[in-house]
Design a protein around this motif. Structure first.
Motif, short mmCIF file in Angstrom:
data_model
loop_
_atom_site.label_atom_id
_atom_site.label_comp_id
_atom_site.label_asym_id
_atom_site.label_seq_id
_atom_site.Cartn_x
_atom_site.Cartn_y
_atom_site.Cartn_z
N LEU A 56 8.78 4.67 15.72
CA LEU A 56 7.33 4.85 15.90
C LEU A 56 6.57 4.81 14.58
N TRP A 57 7.29 4.60 13.49
CA TRP A 57 6.65 4.59 12.17
C TRP A 57 6.90 3.29 11.41
N THR A 58 7.28 2.26 12.14
CA THR A 58 7.64 1.00 11.49
C THR A 58 6.47 0.03 11.42
N THR A 59 5.41 0.26 12.20
CA THR A 59 4.23 -0.60 12.16
C THR A 59 3.22 0.00 11.19
N ILE A 60 3.02 -0.65 10.06
CA ILE A 60 2.15 -0.14 9.01
C ILE A 60 0.96 -1.06 8.86
N LYS A 61 -0.19 -0.62 9.37
CA LYS A 61 -1.42 -1.42 9.33
C LYS A 61 -2.39 -0.76 8.34
N VAL A 62 -2.47 -1.33 7.17
CA VAL A 62 -3.19 -0.73 6.06
C VAL A 62 -4.67 -1.09 6.12
N THR A 63 -5.52 -0.06 6.13
CA THR A 63 -6.97 -0.23 6.03
C THR A 63 -7.48 0.66 4.90
N SER A 64 -8.80 0.65 4.68
CA SER A 64 -9.38 1.45 3.60
C SER A 64 -9.28 2.94 3.87
N TYR A 74 4.81 7.18 6.14
CA TYR A 74 5.34 6.13 7.02
C TYR A 74 6.67 5.61 6.51
N VAL A 75 6.77 5.40 5.20
CA VAL A 75 8.02 4.88 4.63
C VAL A 75 9.14 5.88 4.84
N THR A 76 8.85 7.17 4.67
CA THR A 76 9.88 8.20 4.83
C THR A 76 10.29 8.35 6.29
N ARG A 77 9.31 8.46 7.20
CA ARG A 77 9.63 8.71 8.61
C ARG A 77 10.24 7.50 9.30
N SER A 78 10.03 6.34 8.76
CA SER A 78 10.66 5.15 9.35
C SER A 78 12.13 5.04 8.98
N SER A 79 12.58 5.92 8.10
CA SER A 79 13.98 5.97 7.68
C SER A 79 14.41 4.61 7.13
N GLN A 80 15.47 4.04 7.67
CA GLN A 80 15.96 2.75 7.21
C GLN A 80 15.61 1.62 8.18
N SER A 81 14.67 1.86 9.10
CA SER A 81 14.28 0.84 10.07
C SER A 81 13.49 -0.27 9.38
N LEU A 82 13.51 -1.44 9.99
CA LEU A 82 12.75 -2.56 9.47
C LEU A 82 11.25 -2.34 9.69
N ALA A 101 -2.00 1.82 -5.39
CA ALA A 101 -1.01 2.88 -5.18
C ALA A 101 -0.31 2.72 -3.83
N VAL A 102 -1.09 2.41 -2.79
CA VAL A 102 -0.51 2.16 -1.47
C VAL A 102 0.44 0.98 -1.53
N LEU A 103 -0.01 -0.08 -2.18
CA LEU A 103 0.82 -1.28 -2.30
C LEU A 103 2.12 -0.99 -3.04
N ASN A 104 2.06 -0.18 -4.08
CA ASN A 104 3.28 0.17 -4.83
C ASN A 104 4.29 0.90 -3.97
N VAL A 105 3.79 1.79 -3.10
CA VAL A 105 4.70 2.50 -2.20
C VAL A 105 5.38 1.53 -1.24
N LEU A 106 4.60 0.62 -0.67
CA LEU A 106 5.14 -0.29 0.33
C LEU A 106 6.09 -1.32 -0.29
N ARG A 112 13.24 -3.82 3.47
CA ARG A 112 13.13 -3.46 4.89
C ARG A 112 11.98 -4.18 5.58
N TRP A 113 11.26 -5.03 4.88
CA TRP A 113 10.14 -5.74 5.51
C TRP A 113 10.67 -6.77 6.50
N ARG A 114 10.22 -6.66 7.74
CA ARG A 114 10.60 -7.62 8.77
C ARG A 114 9.50 -8.68 8.96
#
Length: 352
Positions: A56-64, A74-82, A101-106, A112-114
């Motif tokens: 439930l945390w693998t879809t990351i839709k970044v807005t302002s 999101y990165v943590t809760r998605s664990s190792q999922s794609l 900063a957001v971009l650096n995290v992702l 893991r990017w699908r």
């Protein structure tokens, strides 16, 4: 106090119900995020299921509205999922550094990017920041890329991350391009599916978007080609686009005759020609004229914006081995949902 039936569901079934429900939510980040928060507020059990379900945390839709903290969550809760990364409109310049900063995290987990998407409404500044950041990174799990307002004028540096050595499993590329973009020089070789959504605000007559499409290794693996967008009167020579492995071709642009006549695809099986408008120049009798048996292996033909009255000898001759035909409707039966015709001769279709 009796337990409600829904709370007796196993966690796996409850998670599946959440997934089905979230799939019906409009495709915007904020709505998706708010709905998930509402579900988590129903009960402690629902909250636990949502917080501890990586899928439930693998879809990351970044807005302002995003922050560095939310990206880390999101990165943590998605664990190792794609992950499916989607950049939407960011209303502010990056003077405060939040976007970076957001971009650096992702980009810390590109392994893991699908899928990766830059929406069409993102500003040129933020698009450049993203693409520059991706240079020289590796994406071993990446399968799909979609880029709005494709920057055809940029140098090839930004596309290093798309090359097979950096994205070895990339299959599908979807680009929003202008009609005169030299898009073929930017498309990585080895992909199996290419979608081009064309804009033509200047109403130019140009075929650059398809120039060299047969080369750079695309003809060695491309099995699916989708072309959509604004009407473009392409200046293409017949049989100039050689795609020997192409199996699926979908064309929804108006005035697609030149493109269809340029296409050489001996293995084509699925042909969908559904222009947005139906002027005389888009009629199948015009589009398929003089294509005798060119699409001999096509067994599925979709003319979803046309009726049976639009069929002609040209269509039959161009694709003589069609087994499944899809039309928009059949005259007289307004509620007809399925039509099967067996054993018809040319004369039954008004074809001599």
């Amino acid at each position: 106090m009796p337990i409600s039936p829904v709370n007796r569901l196993p966690a796996e079934l409850l998670l599946q119900a959440f997934r089905f429900y979230l799939e019906t939510v409009p495709d915007t980040c904020d709505v998706y995020r708010h709905i998930k928060r509402e579900l988590a507020s129903v009960s402690r059990r629902w909250r636990d299921v949502i917080l501890h379900s990586p899928s439930l945390w693998t879809t990351i839709k970044v807005t302002s509205y995003w922050s560095e903290a939310r990206a880390k969550t999101y990165v943590t809760r998605s664990s190792q999922s794609l992950l499916d990364i989607d950049f939407w409109y960011w209303s502010e310049p990056d003077s405060d550094g939040i976007f970076t900063a957001v971009l650096n995290v992702l980009t810390s987990c590109t392994h893991r990017w699908r899928s990766f998407t830059i929406q069409e409404d993102i500003t040129g500044l933020h698009r450049s920041i993203v693409l520059d950041k991706l240079e020289h990174l590796s994406f071993p799990s990446l399968k799909r890329v979609s880029i709005g307002n494709f920057p055809g004028s940029l140098t090839e540096q930004w596309e290093l991350w798309l090359r097979p050595e950096n994205s070895p499993h990339l299959e599908h590329v979807h680009l929003y391009v202008e009609a005169d973009t030299l898009v073929a020089s930017h498309i990585p070789s080895g992909i199996s599916a290419l979608s081009l959504e064309i804009t033509d605000y200047r109403h130019i007559r140009d075929s650059s978007v398809f120039e060299s499409l047969s080369y750079r290794g695309l003809n060695r693996g491309l099995t699916s080609l989708h072309v959509s967008g604004m009407s473009v009167d392409f200046d293409l020579h017949p049989n100039s686009i050689q795609l020997p492995l192409l199996e699926e071709f979908v064309c929804t642009i108006d005035h697609g005759k030149a493109l269809i006549h340029a296409l050489v695809a001996p293995k084509l099986k699925h042909f969908d020609y559904s222009p947005q408008l139906r002027p005389w120049g888009n009629s199948p009798s015009v589009i398929f004229a003089d294509l005798n048996s060119k699409f001999n292996n096509v067994d599925y033909l979709c003319l979803s914006h046309f009726t049976a009255e639009n069929l002609s000898e040209a269509v039959c001759l161009a694709s003589p081995n069609v087994c499944q035909l899809e039309l928009v409707d059949v005259p007289y039966w307004k509620n007809l949902k399925r039509l099967t015709m067996k054993g018809l001769e040319h004369s039954d279709l008004g074809v001599s």
